[in-house]
Scaffold this active site. Structure first.
Site, short mmCIF file in Angstrom:
data_model
loop_
_atom_site.label_atom_id
_atom_site.label_comp_id
_atom_site.label_asym_id
_atom_site.label_seq_id
_atom_site.Cartn_x
_atom_site.Cartn_y
_atom_site.Cartn_z
N ASP A 1 -2.51 -1.97 1.43
CA ASP A 1 -2.79 -3.39 1.17
C ASP A 1 -1.57 -4.15 0.66
OD1 ASP A 1 -5.55 -2.77 1.69
OD2 ASP A 1 -5.71 -2.08 -0.37
N HIS B 1 -4.87 -4.51 9.05
CA HIS B 1 -3.69 -5.34 8.78
C HIS B 1 -4.04 -6.79 9.08
CE1 HIS B 1 -0.60 -1.81 9.20
NE2 HIS B 1 -1.52 -1.62 8.28
#
Length: 338
Positions: free
Chosen positions: A12, A41
Site C-alpha cells: 500500500d 494498485h
C-alpha cells in the site's frame, strides 16, 4: 534496460502511482506485472481512479504493451473485467504458465480461519493457488483457458528479445518487504517473496539488464491485517484523517488500514535487499501544507525533516540510493522529480 518498482513497507505504499508515472513519462516498450490479485494498485489520472488487481499500472501509456509473467496469478473474470475497464485488449500479453485461481480455491481461503483471522488474508484464493502449485497439484494455467488464448505468448522470449534490441521494460512488483515470505515479519506475511530479485524471476528476466530499482515509501506504515506496527495510532480523529484524506482503505479488502510510524529498520532492509538505486516517496501531503508542492524548497519544515532523515538513512545503507520522486497528491501528475 529494466527498471523495477518495489514496496518498502507492508504494501500500500503507492507503487501503482509510481509505476503509472514512470511508464507514462518514460519510453518503456513493456510494463510487466507479477504477483496476485490480493494486492490492488490504484492509479488516478485527471480525477478518474482505477483500482487494478492484475493489469499493469503502465496502461495509461498507449504505446506500452502490458504483460503478466509466469509468476502472476489471476481469475479470468476479474482480468477480463479490467481489460474492458482500461481498454487494453489489443496490448495485453500473458505468459502461458500464469496461474488462474479457481472459485474453489477462493472459497476454501475465505472459509479458512487461519488465513482470514490469524494471517489477515484478503480472501482472493491466492494462498491456496500458490500452495497447490508448490505441491504440484492440478492447477489451471492461462494456456488452458480458451477465453485467454488471444493473449498467450512466451513472455521470457518476448522480453529478453526486446532487451536484445535495446528496448526498456518496467517491472511492477507487488506488496512490500514486511510481507515477504522470506524476509518479512513471519507469520504475518504473504504467500511469496516480495523483492526485486523474485520479481525478475517471476517475469522470466535476469539481473544483468537491471538499470534502476525504485523502492516506494510513505512517511508512515500501514497494514490491512494483523502484524507488527511501530507506535500504532489509536486516536479515532487522527485515524479518520488517514482513512479519508489518505484514502487508507484496502483497495482489494476494503478494510480500514492500521496506521503506524515510519520504521527506519524496515526501510533499511528494503533498500539493502532490493539493491535499491532510487527512492520514491508518496503521501508527503499527509504532512499538513504539502499538497501539490512544485519544488523541494517549498516543503514545510516537518516534511523536510522527514525527507532529510530518509536521505541520511540512504547514505548509511548500501547501495546508497538517491531520493528521486516525491508524490504530493493522489493524481499521477502530482509528482515532483528531483
Amino acid at each position: 534496460m529494466i527498471d523495477i518498482v518495489c514496496g518498502g513497507q507492508a504494501g500500500d505504499e503507492g507503487k501503482g502511482k509510481i509505476s503509472a508515472y514512470l511508464s507514462y513519462k518514460g519510453n518503456y516498450s513493456y510494463c510487466v506485472r507479477v504477483g496476485g490479485p490480493n494486492a490492488g494498485h490504484t492509479v488516478v489520472c485527471n480525477g478518474k481512479s482505477y483500482t487494478l488487481k492484475n493489469i499493469p499500472s503502465g496502461f495509461l501509456n498507449p504505446n506500452t504493451k502490458l504483460v503478466l509473467g509466469a509468476g502472476a496469478y489471476t481469475k479470468t473474470e476479474w482480468l477480463l473485467k479490467e481489460v474492458e475497464l482500461t481498454g487494453t485488449r489489443d496490448r495485453l500479453i500473458i505468459d502461458p504458465l500464469a496461474v488462474l485461481i479457481s472459485d474453489e480455491e477462493t472459497s476454501a481461503e475465505k472459509n479458512a480461519s487461519h488465513f482470514m483471522q490469524h494471517i489477515g488474508s484478503v480472501g482472493t484464493g491466492l494462498g491456496q493457488a500458490v500452495k497447490h502449485r508448490i505441491e504440484r497439484r492440478e492447477v489451471k494455467f492461462a494456456k488452458d483457458e480458451p477465453l485467454l488464448k488471444d493473449f498467450i505468448q512466451d513472455v521470457p522470449s518476448l522480453l529478453n528479445g526486446a532487451l536484445d534490441k535495446g528496448e526498456d521494460i518496467l517491472l511492477e512488483g507487488t506488496q512490500g518487504i514486511k510481507l515477504s515470505l522470506l524476509h518479512g515479519e513471519y507469520p504475518f506475511v504473504t504467500s511469496r517473496d516480495t523483492t526485486a530479485s523474485t520479481f525478475l524471476g517471476e517475469a522470466g528476466l535476469g539481473p544483468k539488464s537491471v538499470r534502476d530499482v525504485y523502492v516506494v515509501f510513505k512517511p508512515y506504515v500501514t497494514r490491512v491485517g494483523p502484524g507488527p506496527l511501530d507506535h500504532e495510532l489509536t486516536d479515532e480523529k487522527q485515524l479518520e484523517v488517514y482513512h479519508t484524506k489518505g484514502h487508507e482503505i484496502g483497495s482489494v479488502s476494503k478494510r480500514l488500514r492500521r496506521i503506524g510510524a515510519f520504521e527506519e529498520r524496515s526501510a533499511a532492509r528494503a533498500i539493502m535487499i532490493n539493491n535499491c538505486t532510487k527512492i520514491a516517496i508518496t503521501h508527503i501531503d499527509m504532512f499538513a501544507g504539502n499538497d501539490q508542492i512544485k519544488s523541494y524548497e517549498d516543503f514545510t519544515p516537518q516534511a523536510k525533516e522527514f525527507l532529510e532523515g530518509l536521505k541520511e538513512l540512504a547514505k548509511q545503507t548500501y547501495p546508497h540510493p538517491q531520493l528521486a520522486l516525491i508524490s504530493t497528491g493522489p493524481d499521477m501528475e502530482d509528482t515532483l522529480v528531483l
